[in-house]
Design an enzyme around this catalytic site. Sequence first.
Site, PDB file in Angstrom:
ATOM      1  N   CYS A  29       0.832  -1.207   0.000  1.00 41.64           N
ATOM      2  CA  CYS A  29       0.000   0.000   0.000  1.00 41.64           C
ATOM      3  C   CYS A  29       0.870   1.261   0.000  1.00 41.64           C
ATOM      4  O   CYS A  29       1.549   1.550   0.980  1.00 41.64           O
ATOM      5  CB  CYS A  29      -0.905  -0.050   1.229  1.00 41.64           C
ATOM      6  SG  CYS A  29      -1.752   1.481   1.622  1.00 41.64           S
ATOM      7  N   CYS A  32       0.128   3.803   2.725  1.00 45.82           N
ATOM      8  CA  CYS A  32       0.573   3.243   4.009  1.00 45.82           C
ATOM      9  C   CYS A  32       2.064   3.522   4.213  1.00 45.82           C
ATOM     10  O   CYS A  32       2.498   3.839   5.321  1.00 45.82           O
ATOM     11  CB  CYS A  32       0.340   1.735   4.058  1.00 45.82           C
ATOM     12  SG  CYS A  32      -1.386   1.243   3.949  1.00 45.82           S
TER      13      CYS A  32
END
Length: 104
Positions: A29, A32
């Site tokens: 991600c 993230c």
Amino acid sequence: MATTFKDDSVKEIIASGKPVVIDFWAEWCGPCRMVSPIIEELASEYDGKVEIGKYNVDEENDLSAEYGIRNIPTILFFKDGKLVDKQVGATQKGALKAKIDALL
């Protein structure tokens, strides 16, 4: 350093009554990875006052299922064992600090 939360112990940590901040993330991600260094900085800044860490949704899944985590990064904020705030998506350090300060 940020705590690595695992399904076998995270509920005990939340129930301890200490403020807890959990970053739900995954290696693949991009947003993230943008939030990760901020989480590490905050974990150092609030060491001893707030339990701050990361929960890898690819390796663990009980807590993400319990709280209906569908988008990452999602950051949950707990006080006295109860969910009190949530941040979905990447954000800036100042916004997270304000939410953490509200726990104290």
